[in-house]
Design a protein around this motif. Structure first.
Motif, mmCIF file in Angstrom:
data_model
loop_
_atom_site.group_PDB
_atom_site.id
_atom_site.type_symbol
_atom_site.label_atom_id
_atom_site.label_comp_id
_atom_site.label_asym_id
_atom_site.label_seq_id
_atom_site.Cartn_x
_atom_site.Cartn_y
_atom_site.Cartn_z
ATOM 1 N N ASP A 1 0.851 -1.190 0.000
ATOM 2 C CA ASP A 1 0.000 0.000 0.000
ATOM 3 C C ASP A 1 0.887 1.239 0.000
ATOM 4 O OD1 ASP A 1 -2.391 -1.468 0.002
ATOM 5 O OD2 ASP A 1 -2.026 -1.963 2.105
ATOM 6 N N GLU A 2 1.523 1.459 1.161
ATOM 7 C CA GLU A 2 2.427 2.614 1.223
ATOM 8 C C GLU A 2 3.865 2.154 1.038
ATOM 9 O OE1 GLU A 2 1.675 4.620 4.857
ATOM 10 O OE2 GLU A 2 -0.085 5.610 4.004
ATOM 11 N N ILE A 3 4.654 2.991 0.379
ATOM 12 C CA ILE A 3 6.064 2.622 0.189
ATOM 13 C C ILE A 3 6.886 3.295 1.281
ATOM 14 C CG2 ILE A 3 8.051 2.847 -1.350
ATOM 15 C CD1 ILE A 3 5.930 2.893 -3.678
ATOM 16 N N GLU A 4 7.621 2.459 2.030
ATOM 17 C CA GLU A 4 8.503 3.011 3.062
ATOM 18 C C GLU A 4 9.820 2.228 3.065
ATOM 19 O OE1 GLU A 4 6.826 3.867 6.992
ATOM 20 O OE2 GLU A 4 8.803 3.328 7.815
ATOM 21 N N VAL A 5 10.907 2.952 2.917
ATOM 22 C CA VAL A 5 12.229 2.328 2.863
ATOM 23 C C VAL A 5 13.096 2.985 3.936
ATOM 24 C CG1 VAL A 5 14.236 1.868 1.388
ATOM 25 C CG2 VAL A 5 11.966 2.032 0.356
ATOM 26 N N VAL A 6 13.838 2.147 4.676
ATOM 27 C CA VAL A 6 14.677 2.691 5.746
ATOM 28 C C VAL A 6 16.129 2.286 5.483
ATOM 29 C CG1 VAL A 6 15.101 2.724 8.249
ATOM 30 C CG2 VAL A 6 12.751 2.567 7.383
ATOM 31 N N SER A 7 17.031 3.255 5.572
ATOM 32 C CA SER A 7 18.456 2.963 5.336
ATOM 33 C C SER A 7 19.081 2.408 6.609
ATOM 34 C CB SER A 7 19.189 4.242 4.927
ATOM 35 O OG SER A 7 19.322 5.092 6.054
ATOM 36 N N LYS A 8 20.294 1.881 6.471
ATOM 37 C CA LYS A 8 21.009 1.321 7.620
ATOM 38 C C LYS A 8 21.187 2.364 8.717
ATOM 39 C CE LYS A 8 25.080 -1.361 8.727
ATOM 40 N NZ LYS A 8 26.424 -1.741 8.326
ATOM 41 N N ALA A 9 21.410 3.616 8.289
ATOM 42 C CA ALA A 9 21.622 4.695 9.259
ATOM 43 C C ALA A 9 20.311 5.205 9.865
ATOM 44 C CB ALA A 9 22.362 5.844 8.581
ATOM 45 N N GLY A 10 19.187 4.640 9.428
ATOM 46 C CA GLY A 10 17.905 4.987 10.031
ATOM 47 C C GLY A 10 17.110 6.074 9.315
ATOM 48 N N GLN A 11 17.592 6.510 8.149
ATOM 49 C CA GLN A 11 16.814 7.511 7.384
ATOM 50 C C GLN A 11 15.593 6.818 6.775
ATOM 51 O OE1 GLN A 11 20.252 8.597 4.892
ATOM 52 N NE2 GLN A 11 19.109 10.519 4.538
ATOM 53 N N THR A 12 14.448 7.492 6.815
ATOM 54 C CA THR A 12 13.228 6.908 6.227
ATOM 55 C C THR A 12 12.875 7.640 4.937
ATOM 56 O OG1 THR A 12 12.432 6.292 8.398
ATOM 57 C CG2 THR A 12 10.767 6.445 6.676
ATOM 58 N N PHE A 13 12.515 6.879 3.913
ATOM 59 C CA PHE A 13 12.113 7.450 2.624
ATOM 60 C C PHE A 13 10.721 6.934 2.279
ATOM 61 C CE2 PHE A 13 16.688 6.900 2.783
ATOM 62 C CZ PHE A 13 17.174 8.140 2.378
ATOM 63 N N LYS A 14 9.826 7.858 1.897
ATOM 64 C CA LYS A 14 8.472 7.462 1.518
ATOM 65 C C LYS A 14 8.176 7.963 0.112
ATOM 66 C CE LYS A 14 6.665 7.315 6.166
ATOM 67 N NZ LYS A 14 5.591 7.575 7.066
ATOM 68 N N ALA A 15 7.325 7.248 -0.601
ATOM 69 C CA ALA A 15 6.966 7.695 -1.960
ATOM 70 C C ALA A 15 5.658 7.023 -2.375
ATOM 71 C CB ALA A 15 8.075 7.328 -2.934
ATOM 72 N N GLU A 16 5.117 7.526 -3.522
ATOM 73 C CA GLU A 16 3.901 6.884 -4.063
ATOM 74 C C GLU A 16 4.254 5.756 -5.025
ATOM 75 O OE1 GLU A 16 1.345 10.552 -5.312
ATOM 76 O OE2 GLU A 16 3.362 11.121 -4.663
ATOM 77 N N ARG A 17 5.395 5.911 -5.714
ATOM 78 C CA ARG A 17 5.811 4.892 -6.684
ATOM 79 C C ARG A 17 7.267 4.523 -6.407
ATOM 80 N NH1 ARG A 17 1.980 5.519 -11.131
ATOM 81 N NH2 ARG A 17 2.760 3.500 -11.832
ATOM 82 N N MET A 18 7.612 3.295 -6.790
ATOM 83 C CA MET A 18 9.021 2.903 -6.622
ATOM 84 C C MET A 18 9.477 2.161 -7.876
ATOM 85 S SD MET A 18 11.106 1.296 -3.481
ATOM 86 C CE MET A 18 10.210 -0.173 -3.138
ATOM 87 N N VAL A 19 10.690 2.494 -8.355
ATOM 88 C CA VAL A 19 11.274 1.829 -9.524
ATOM 89 C C VAL A 19 12.460 0.998 -9.043
ATOM 90 C CG1 VAL A 19 12.354 2.155 -11.786
ATOM 91 C CG2 VAL A 19 10.599 3.786 -11.007
ATOM 92 N N ILE A 20 12.476 -0.267 -9.428
ATOM 93 C CA ILE A 20 13.574 -1.156 -9.030
ATOM 94 C C ILE A 20 14.577 -1.214 -10.177
ATOM 95 C CG2 ILE A 20 14.180 -3.477 -8.200
ATOM 96 C CD1 ILE A 20 12.116 -1.846 -6.435
ATOM 97 N N ALA A 21 15.746 -0.610 -9.944
ATOM 98 C CA ALA A 21 16.797 -0.553 -10.977
ATOM 99 C C ALA A 21 18.116 -0.983 -10.341
ATOM 100 C CB ALA A 21 16.894 0.861 -11.548
#
Ligand code: FAD
Length: 370
Positions: free
Chosen positions: A186-206
């Motif tokens: 539903d919602e896109i949420e990605v968290v980096s090792k350092a704990g930064q959170t990134f949210k978006a409506e769409r995600m492209v896997i490259a």
């Protein structure tokens, strides 16, 4: 309408997509585990050579490659203009050279179907071949001349793409080490090792050769695996080489900086990018059969990269079968530099719900999942 898009992976494919999306007004963030352009893309020979690369009958993959070649003149100008970074783009043409009469028949078969697709392809031999490329070995009995085939200096091209992305306002988060995709259905949420959170409506896997690592997360078979390519370069010195020279055992690409790039081996070595004596010898032992002066010369630079190969040889470009907001653009194997403009345009069309510039059913990411 502007959308927020995360692009996972900052190789030539992720960067080209981010550039195209940001040009269209989307808010793009690239998440890169290491450094942009630091993997396969920075290692490539930079050939834009669909006619030399694809010898079999035409299909939608050939069409994808051909359309991308035709996008390049305009595309490279845009990247240079927006980034302010120059890079070599040379319309050198190519010679696909052969040594035996029997191989001429194969070239003629290619010529007949490639001409139907608008290829300017001319079979050359004797004095004409000598005039085009005076230093070729005498054992080469003929060649197909493709005047449209071109090349870029790949490390500079990816730097320019990165510059163009930054100039367009793309946010680039590099050296993340690892990224944890917390949610995507539903919602896109990605968290980096350092704990930064990134949210978006769409995600492209490259994410190139590493894409298979995401199979479990996306509940999808992603049969992309690394094929190591070892490659080297010579100083040309006083020797002049005019074309990309392509043979069954390797190719040579003369660069504007006075070097001759010689690629490339193919082997399976997991994710190792080291250079082996055996891999480079395979190239150097053959080269004098193309250009005899190379017999007395050693390459001054050797390197390697991981091509993202797929189970059926075609890339994965398109939406996740169960989640249209997740778009894949991976598995470009030997032709990612060539395919970067068209992949960017196809992905941008998908994200903006427009008709794609070429048919993409053959590349459906769900095709391996039963
Ligand atoms: C020796 C050699 C010669 C080549 N010559 C040519 C040529 O002449 N012409 C041509 O068209 N192509 C050529 N290729 C192929 C071309 O280089 C590739 O097809 C292309 O670079 C693939 O681009 P990519 O962006 O998919 O992969 P990459 O450049 O490998 O980029 C993928 C990026 O994703 C990052 N990443 C991976 N997983 C994650 C994650 N989970 N989160 C965040 N980031 C992640 C990686 O760190 C990497 O930076 C060659 C390749 C090699 C190795």
């Amino acid at each position: 309408m502007s959308q927020q898009v995360i692009v996972l992976g900052g190789g030539v494919i992720g960067l080209a997509i981010a550039f195209e999306l940001s040009t269209k007004g989307h808010e793009v963030t690239i998440l890169e585990k290491v450094r942009c352009g630091g993997q396969a893309s920075g290692a490539a020979a930079g050939m834009l050579a669909p006619y030399s690369e694809i010898g079999e009958d035409p299909d939608d993959f050939f069409r994808l490659c051909l359309e991308s070649l035709r996008e390049y003149p305009m595309w490279q100008q845009e990247v240079k203009a927006i980034s302010g970074v120059d890079f070599e783009y040379t319309n050198s043409g190519s010679l696909h050279a052969v040594y035996h009469k029997a191989d001429l028949l194969g070239l003629k078969t290619r010529q007949s179907w490639q001409s139907e697709w608008g290829a300017k392809a001319e079979l050359v031999d004797g004095a004409r071949l000598q005039q085009l490329e005076p230093l070729l070995a005498d054992s080469i009995i003929g060649a197909m001349h493709y005047p449209e085939e071109s090349h870029v200096f790949a490390p500079d091209y990816v730097k320019a793409l990165e510059g163009a992305c930054r100039a367009n306002g793309v946010k680039i988060a590099e050296e993340l080490e690892s990224v944890d995709i917390k949610s995507w259905r539903d919602e896109i949420e990605v968290v980096s090792k350092a704990g930064q959170t990134f949210k978006a409506e769409r995600m492209v896997i490259a994410s190139g050769a590493w894409s298979q690592e995401l199979e479990e997360i996306f509940d999808l078979r992603i049969p992309v695996f690394p094929i190591r390519g070892q490659i080297c370069a010579y100083e040309l010195g006083e020797h002049k080489v005019n074309h990309i020279i392509y043979t069954s055992q390797g190719y040579l690409v003369p660069k504007a900086n006075g070097t001759l790039v010689n690629g490339a081996s193919e082997d399976i070595a997991g994710f190792k990018t080291d250079v082996t004596e055996k891999g480079i010898n395979r190239l150097t032992n053959w080269n004098h059969n193309i250009l005899p002066f190379l017999k007395k010369t050693d390459p001054f630079h050797r390197w390697a990269g991981l091509r993202p190969a797929t189970q059926d040889g075609y890339p994965l470009i398109g939406e996740h079968p169960e989640a249209s907001h997740i778009v894949f653009a991976t598995g470009h194997y030997r032709n990612g530099i060539l395919l970067s403009p068209i992949t960017a345009k196809v992905v941008a069309a998908i994200i903006t719900d427009e008709k794609t510039p070429v048919p993409i059913d053959l590349f459906a990411p769900g095709r391996f999942t039963i």
